[in-house]
Motif scaffolding. Structure first.
Motif, PDB file in Angstrom:
ATOM      1  N   LEU A 260       0.477  -1.070   0.164  1.00 16.56           N
ATOM      2  CA  LEU A 260      -0.756   0.001   0.205  1.00 16.56           C
ATOM      3  C   LEU A 260       0.807   1.241  -0.637  1.00 16.56           C
ATOM      4  O   LEU A 260       0.641   1.799  -0.291  1.00 16.56           O
ATOM      5  CB  LEU A 260      -0.852  -0.482   0.991  1.00 16.56           C
ATOM      6  N   LEU A 261       1.729   1.065   1.139  1.00 14.86           N
ATOM      7  CA  LEU A 261       3.590   2.519   0.854  1.00 14.86           C
ATOM      8  C   LEU A 261       3.636   2.529  -0.868  1.00 14.86           C
ATOM      9  O   LEU A 261       3.247   4.179  -1.070  1.00 14.86           O
ATOM     10  CB  LEU A 261       3.868   1.974   1.579  1.00 14.86           C
ATOM     11  N   VAL A 262       3.517   1.586  -1.922  1.00 14.74           N
ATOM     12  CA  VAL A 262       4.733   1.682  -2.406  1.00 14.74           C
ATOM     13  C   VAL A 262       3.709   2.554  -3.799  1.00 14.74           C
ATOM     14  O   VAL A 262       3.366   3.534  -4.373  1.00 14.74           O
ATOM     15  CB  VAL A 262       5.011   0.545  -3.240  1.00 14.74           C
ATOM     16  N   TYR A 263       1.768   1.670  -3.442  1.00 12.94           N
ATOM     17  CA  TYR A 263       0.718   2.391  -4.390  1.00 12.94           C
ATOM     18  C   TYR A 263       0.533   4.032  -4.264  1.00 12.94           C
ATOM     19  O   TYR A 263       0.506   4.822  -4.622  1.00 12.94           O
ATOM     20  CB  TYR A 263      -0.576   1.405  -4.126  1.00 12.94           C
ATOM     21  N   VAL A 264       0.257   3.954  -2.961  1.00 15.09           N
ATOM     22  CA  VAL A 264       0.183   5.336  -2.451  1.00 15.09           C
ATOM     23  C   VAL A 264       1.175   7.085  -3.090  1.00 15.09           C
ATOM     24  O   VAL A 264       1.179   7.627  -3.157  1.00 15.09           O
ATOM     25  CB  VAL A 264      -0.013   5.995  -1.085  1.00 15.09           C
ATOM     26  N   THR A 265       2.872   6.295  -2.589  1.00 15.46           N
ATOM     27  CA  THR A 265       3.776   7.062  -2.895  1.00 15.46           C
ATOM     28  C   THR A 265       3.675   6.776  -4.132  1.00 15.46           C
ATOM     29  O   THR A 265       4.863   7.912  -4.773  1.00 15.46           O
ATOM     30  CB  THR A 265       5.533   6.781  -2.271  1.00 15.46           C
ATOM     31  N   SER A 266       3.445   5.839  -5.458  1.00 12.76           N
ATOM     32  CA  SER A 266       3.270   6.196  -6.567  1.00 12.76           C
ATOM     33  C   SER A 266       1.979   6.342  -7.731  1.00 12.76           C
ATOM     34  O   SER A 266       2.256   6.498  -8.865  1.00 12.76           O
ATOM     35  CB  SER A 266       3.622   4.451  -7.634  1.00 12.76           C
ATOM     36  N   GLY A 267       1.422   7.074  -6.444  1.00  9.30           N
ATOM     37  CA  GLY A 267       0.055   7.109  -7.047  1.00  9.30           C
ATOM     38  C   GLY A 267      -0.042   8.566  -6.205  1.00  9.30           C
ATOM     39  O   GLY A 267      -0.243   9.330  -6.632  1.00  9.30           O
ATOM     40  N   PRO A 268      -1.330   8.290  -5.535  1.00  9.69           N
ATOM     41  CA  PRO A 268      -2.016   9.377  -5.072  1.00  9.69           C
ATOM     42  C   PRO A 268      -1.531  10.378  -4.373  1.00  9.69           C
ATOM     43  O   PRO A 268      -1.543  11.952  -4.739  1.00  9.69           O
ATOM     44  CB  PRO A 268      -2.989   9.077  -4.209  1.00  9.69           C
ATOM     45  N   LEU A 269      -0.361  10.166  -3.586  1.00  7.85           N
ATOM     46  CA  LEU A 269      -0.037  10.771  -3.550  1.00  7.85           C
ATOM     47  C   LEU A 269       2.140  10.906  -3.291  1.00  7.85           C
ATOM     48  O   LEU A 269       2.949  11.920  -3.180  1.00  7.85           O
ATOM     49  CB  LEU A 269       0.713  11.203  -1.499  1.00  7.85           C
ATOM     50  N   LYS A 270       2.411  10.704  -4.830  1.00  8.67           N
ATOM     51  CA  LYS A 270       2.984  11.100  -5.747  1.00  8.67           C
ATOM     52  C   LYS A 270       4.103  11.880  -6.288  1.00  8.67           C
ATOM     53  O   LYS A 270       2.940  13.149  -5.960  1.00  8.67           O
ATOM     54  CB  LYS A 270       2.921   9.983  -6.728  1.00  8.67           C
ATOM     55  N   ASP A 271       4.744  12.194  -5.526  1.00  8.42           N
ATOM     56  CA  ASP A 271       5.531  13.600  -5.846  1.00  8.42           C
ATOM     57  C   ASP A 271       5.825  14.083  -7.406  1.00  8.42           C
ATOM     58  O   ASP A 271       6.662  13.219  -7.775  1.00  8.42           O
ATOM     59  CB  ASP A 271       6.843  13.650  -5.688  1.00  8.42           C
ATOM     60  N   PRO A 272       4.780  15.003  -8.055  1.00 10.96           N
ATOM     61  CA  PRO A 272       5.282  14.774  -9.476  1.00 10.96           C
ATOM     62  C   PRO A 272       6.665  15.680  -9.895  1.00 10.96           C
ATOM     63  O   PRO A 272       7.265  15.269 -11.261  1.00 10.96           O
ATOM     64  CB  PRO A 272       4.705  16.098  -9.996  1.00 10.96           C
ATOM     65  N   SER A 273       7.338  16.260  -9.040  1.00  9.96           N
ATOM     66  CA  SER A 273       8.811  16.334  -9.353  1.00  9.96           C
ATOM     67  C   SER A 273       9.600  15.095  -9.374  1.00  9.96           C
ATOM     68  O   SER A 273      10.748  16.231  -9.352  1.00  9.96           O
ATOM     69  CB  SER A 273       9.181  17.830  -8.521  1.00  9.96           C
ATOM     70  N   GLY A 274       9.254  14.659  -8.596  1.00 11.36           N
ATOM     71  CA  GLY A 274      10.670  12.808  -8.398  1.00 11.36           C
ATOM     72  C   GLY A 274      11.033  13.088  -9.497  1.00 11.36           C
ATOM     73  O   GLY A 274      10.804  12.951 -10.866  1.00 11.36           O
ATOM     74  N   THR A 275      12.843  12.376  -9.532  1.00 11.68           N
ATOM     75  CA  THR A 275      13.019  11.561 -10.281  1.00 11.68           C
ATOM     76  C   THR A 275      12.861  10.146 -11.133  1.00 11.68           C
ATOM     77  O   THR A 275      12.958   9.780 -12.147  1.00 11.68           O
ATOM     78  CB  THR A 275      14.856  11.296  -9.946  1.00 11.68           C
ATOM     79  N   GLY A 276      11.520   9.195 -10.184  1.00 11.52           N
ATOM     80  CA  GLY A 276      11.297   8.306 -10.351  1.00 11.52           C
ATOM     81  C   GLY A 276      12.458   7.216 -10.688  1.00 11.52           C
ATOM     82  O   GLY A 276      11.802   5.477 -10.258  1.00 11.52           O
TER      83      GLY A 276
END
Length: 349
Positions: free
Chosen positions: A151-167
């Protein structure tokens, strides 16, 4: 008091044995045991700002460990502190995201309450399965850890993802500085006060309330408590909720404090170390405070092991595993004549 002191001395002796065993293993592996012990002492106690570095890891650990020991004392082996910790951080991050722009005096308390609620709910479903259907709580809470990690992976790569992240690493948006309760150092008056408050409240709960007495007796002899008219389901579910809420609080503190954002897979050993702390402390609140400082020192020392002893930082995980081995195996390590003198502690099956 004498029994409690003997329990602490036994735990200390097993920790010393574990450290000695690790020293021998590392010596045979080609490393220097004296340098290993020197690096641990240097990183945990003697280097500049060593106490601050140890406290950085000890403070969230002691909060989670306090919740773990409440559940253990009631006779339920909740090993889901890691998942509850993650859900607390997710709940706090969600609250911060929804209330972004509101005053800090509103956002910070609400985020902590959201973290506690999320952690409590994540502990509730294994508790209900255990109390209503007899499902093994070790299995369900352990499964909950893996589910929370996903679930942590999901929220950090989806709903709460930082759009300025490098990926390269999935993470949420940074928490605004106005909402931070500590810097990356991790130690601040707010965090210290919260940790002390949790310790005092849990100590009062387990030692000075009817709930604490009944839950401890339930952990020793559940049948006797049922004969006395106490509702075991209410005691057990409360223990799960308290344990999860405190792990969730630790997760929210980590988010609002040193981490400052959600990162997938952060602090993967936090919950298991908290469980180990509760066991080494003999389910004592005061003992958990002391033991947390020791394990916080070990975490801080992981930065010194590669430099001084040439050991990888993962050597701390080996030391923790050795301590867990000795603590959990002490029942057959002790001679029979000593075991007969120790008070038996039975848990509800």
């Amino acid at each position: 008091m004498t029994a409690r002191l003997l329990a602490i001395l036994r735990a200390v002796s097993f920790v010393a044995l574990a450290l000695g065993l690790c020293g021998i293993v590392f010596e045979f592996a080609g490393y220097s045991a004296p340098e290993m012990f020197h690096s641990i002492a240097d990183g945990a106690f003697t280097s500049p700002n060593a106490l601050m570095k140890s406290l950085r890891w000890a403070l969230p650990l002691v909060i989670t460990a306090a919740g773990v020991l409440v559940c253990f004392r009631c006779g339920y082996f909740n090993v889901g502190a890691q998942g509850q910790f993650y859900l607390g951080a997710i709940g706090a991050a969600t609250a911060v995201e929804l209330l972004n722009g509101a005053p800090a005096l509103v956002v910070v308390p609400v985020a902590m309450l959201a973290g506690m609620l999320a952690g409590a709910l994540w502990a509730a479903w294994p508790g209900i399965l255990r109390l209503r259907y007899g499902t093994d709580e070790v299995i369900t809470t352990l499964m909950g850890n893996f589910m929370a990690g996903l679930l942590l992976v999901y929220v950090t790569s989806g709903p709460l993802k930082d759009p300025s992240g490098t990926g390269q690493v999935t993470a949420s948006r940074p928490v605004a500085s106005a909402y931070r309760i500590a810097t990356s150092v991790g130690v601040s008056p707010t965090v210290i006060v919260l940790s002390l408050l949790v310790l005092v409240l849990v100590w009062l709960l387990v030692n000075r309330t009817a709930y604490g007495v009944l839950s401890s007796l339930a952990g020793r002899n559940a049948v006797m408590i049922a004969w006395q008219g106490a509702r075991l389901s209410r005691l057990g579910l409360s223990a799960f909720l308290i344990s999860g809420a405190l792990a969730g609080l630790a997760g929210s503190i980590e988010l609002l404090g040193p981490n400052g954002r959600l990162v997938s897979g952060f602090l993967p050993g936090h919950g298991f170390t908290a469980i180990l702390i509760a066991l080494v402390a003999g389910l004592s609140v005061a003992g958990a405070a002391i033991v947390s400082l020791f394990f916080g020192g070990l975490a801080a020392a992981s930065l010194y092991l590669p430099v001084i002893a040439g050991l990888p930082a993962a050597a701390i995980d080996v030391i923790n595993a050795a301590i867990a081995l000795f603590i959990t195996a002490r029942s057959w390590l002790l001679p029979d004549f000593i075991k007969r003198r120790l008070p038996a502690r039975r848990t509800q099956s």
